[in-house]
Design a protein around this motif. Structure first.
Motif, PDB file in Angstrom:
ATOM      1  N   ARG A  15      33.967  14.690  82.571  1.00 40.32           N
ATOM      2  CA  ARG A  15      34.617  14.069  81.409  1.00 40.32           C
ATOM      3  C   ARG A  15      33.508  13.455  80.558  1.00 40.32           C
ATOM      4  O   ARG A  15      32.665  12.709  81.061  1.00 40.32           O
ATOM      5  N   ILE A  16      33.519  13.789  79.280  1.00 37.70           N
ATOM      6  CA  ILE A  16      32.531  13.224  78.352  1.00 37.70           C
ATOM      7  C   ILE A  16      33.310  12.537  77.233  1.00 37.70           C
ATOM      8  O   ILE A  16      34.157  13.168  76.593  1.00 37.70           O
ATOM      9  N   ASP A  17      33.039  11.276  76.993  1.00 38.44           N
ATOM     10  CA  ASP A  17      33.713  10.554  75.919  1.00 38.44           C
ATOM     11  C   ASP A  17      32.857  10.532  74.662  1.00 38.44           C
ATOM     12  O   ASP A  17      31.626  10.549  74.732  1.00 38.44           O
ATOM     13  N   GLY A  18      33.527  10.485  73.543  1.00 35.87           N
ATOM     14  CA  GLY A  18      32.810  10.384  72.268  1.00 35.87           C
ATOM     15  C   GLY A  18      33.711   9.718  71.247  1.00 35.87           C
ATOM     16  O   GLY A  18      34.944   9.817  71.350  1.00 35.87           O
ATOM     17  N   GLN A  19      33.119   9.012  70.292  1.00 36.46           N
ATOM     18  CA  GLN A  19      33.976   8.400  69.282  1.00 36.46           C
ATOM     19  C   GLN A  19      33.580   8.823  67.867  1.00 36.46           C
ATOM     20  O   GLN A  19      32.411   9.032  67.577  1.00 36.46           O
ATOM     21  N   ILE A  20      34.612   8.936  67.048  1.00 32.58           N
ATOM     22  CA  ILE A  20      34.384   9.247  65.645  1.00 32.58           C
ATOM     23  C   ILE A  20      33.832   7.980  65.010  1.00 32.58           C
ATOM     24  O   ILE A  20      34.362   6.890  65.209  1.00 32.58           O
ATOM     25  N   SER A  21      32.736   8.114  64.290  1.00 32.22           N
ATOM     26  CA  SER A  21      32.046   6.924  63.783  1.00 32.22           C
ATOM     27  C   SER A  21      31.722   7.086  62.307  1.00 32.22           C
ATOM     28  O   SER A  21      32.061   8.092  61.684  1.00 32.22           O
ATOM     29  N   ASN A  22      31.067   6.081  61.764  1.00 33.68           N
ATOM     30  CA  ASN A  22      30.633   6.163  60.368  1.00 33.68           C
ATOM     31  C   ASN A  22      29.464   7.145  60.238  1.00 33.68           C
ATOM     32  O   ASN A  22      28.794   7.465  61.218  1.00 33.68           O
ATOM     33  N   LEU A  23      29.235   7.583  59.003  1.00 33.94           N
ATOM     34  CA  LEU A  23      28.120   8.498  58.752  1.00 33.94           C
ATOM     35  C   LEU A  23      26.796   7.739  58.802  1.00 33.94           C
ATOM     36  O   LEU A  23      26.742   6.560  58.448  1.00 33.94           O
ATOM     37  N   ARG A  24      25.759   8.423  59.263  1.00 35.36           N
ATOM     38  CA  ARG A  24      24.427   7.812  59.319  1.00 35.36           C
ATOM     39  C   ARG A  24      23.505   8.314  58.213  1.00 35.36           C
ATOM     40  O   ARG A  24      22.660   7.573  57.727  1.00 35.36           O
ATOM     41  N   TYR A  25      23.627   9.578  57.868  1.00 36.87           N
ATOM     42  CA  TYR A  25      22.595  10.202  57.032  1.00 36.87           C
ATOM     43  C   TYR A  25      23.081  10.732  55.692  1.00 36.87           C
ATOM     44  O   TYR A  25      22.295  10.850  54.769  1.00 36.87           O
ATOM     45  N   ALA A  26      24.355  11.084  55.601  1.00 39.02           N
ATOM     46  CA  ALA A  26      24.852  11.744  54.381  1.00 39.02           C
ATOM     47  C   ALA A  26      24.745  10.804  53.179  1.00 39.02           C
ATOM     48  O   ALA A  26      25.049   9.608  53.269  1.00 39.02           O
ATOM     49  N   THR A  27      24.296  11.348  52.065  1.00 37.89           N
ATOM     50  CA  THR A  27      24.247  10.594  50.813  1.00 37.89           C
ATOM     51  C   THR A  27      25.605  10.699  50.121  1.00 37.89           C
ATOM     52  O   THR A  27      26.452  11.520  50.509  1.00 37.89           O
TER      53      THR A  27
END
Ligand code: HEM
Length: 183
Positions: A51-63
């Motif tokens: 099982r691998i968890d991940g969360q939807i987050s804010n953008l880091r790089y997109a302008t």
């Protein structure tokens, strides 16, 4: 947290595994199915799976410009014609995480053109990035893509282009899992 998801690999689930390949680094136990659920409702890792968890987050790089362009072209997950998917968990090197934000952005886009290359494959490929690093997972990201059977070759071409970039020199673990919707 409703934006936290669990990817559970085992012997049952909505997605049937058609291939699983360790591109870099340690393997992940082979499984026949993957299920995706909100983390709170997901079962623990099956004994012969993971099982691998991940969360939807804010953008880091997109302008702002890239964000506007992305929003105008990208399609959501779950389209009826998108019967195949790719799940690619990725971990980047300590060297990547030691860089400053502006240095990472420079490699990600100015040098590697990640967004520019990826945008050529929209709207055919729908995508979602999940962040796992801050959850203490063995991967930094789970990347998930959905597309129609006729776009499988285009997806492989896209992956080939990204794997040849400077950004990918910082990828130390990558598992390429291909899936089909269980009918
Ligand atoms: C389908 C076309 C694609 C587009 C338009 C696209 C676009 C993007 C964008 C805009 C970001 C940055 C998000 C941010 O600002 O934080 C991103 C991150 C990322 N993408 Fe893609 N991408 C595509 C395909 C792929 C593929 C095929 C892979 C391979 C697994 C991939 C792996 C990643 C990873 C690992 C990150 C996180 C990078 C980091 O934060 O260090 N992308 N992508």
């Amino acid at each position: 947290m409703r934006n936290r998801f669990a990817f559970v690999g085992g012997s049952s689930g909505k997605w049937h595994v058609t291939s699983m390949q360790s591109v870099r680094g340690d393997e992940l136990a082979p499984v026949s199915h993957v299920d995706v659920a909100t983390a709170a409702n997901a079962p623990a890792a099956p004994s012969a799976g993971w099982r691998i968890d991940g969360q939807i987050s804010n953008l880091r790089y997109a302008t702002r410009m890239e964000l506007t362009a992305l929003r105008s072209r990208q399609e959501p997950l779950g389209r009826p014609q998108a019967l195949v998917a790719a799940m690619i968990p990725i971990r980047k090197t300590a060297g990547w995480w030691d860089l400053a934000q502006d240095e990472r952005r420079a490699i990600f886009e100015d040098t590697s053109r990640h967004t520019e290359i990826g945008m050529r494959y929209l709207p055919a490929i729908a995508r979602q990035l999940y962040h796992s690093r801050d959850l203490g997972e063995p991967f930094d990201f789970v990347t998930w893509f959905e597309y129609s059977r006729s776009d499988r070759q285009a997806f492989d071409e896209l992956l080939g282009l990204l794997r040849a970039t400077r950004e990918w020199e910082f990828v130390e673990r990558e598992i390429d899992i291909r899936l089909e919707l269980q009918s």
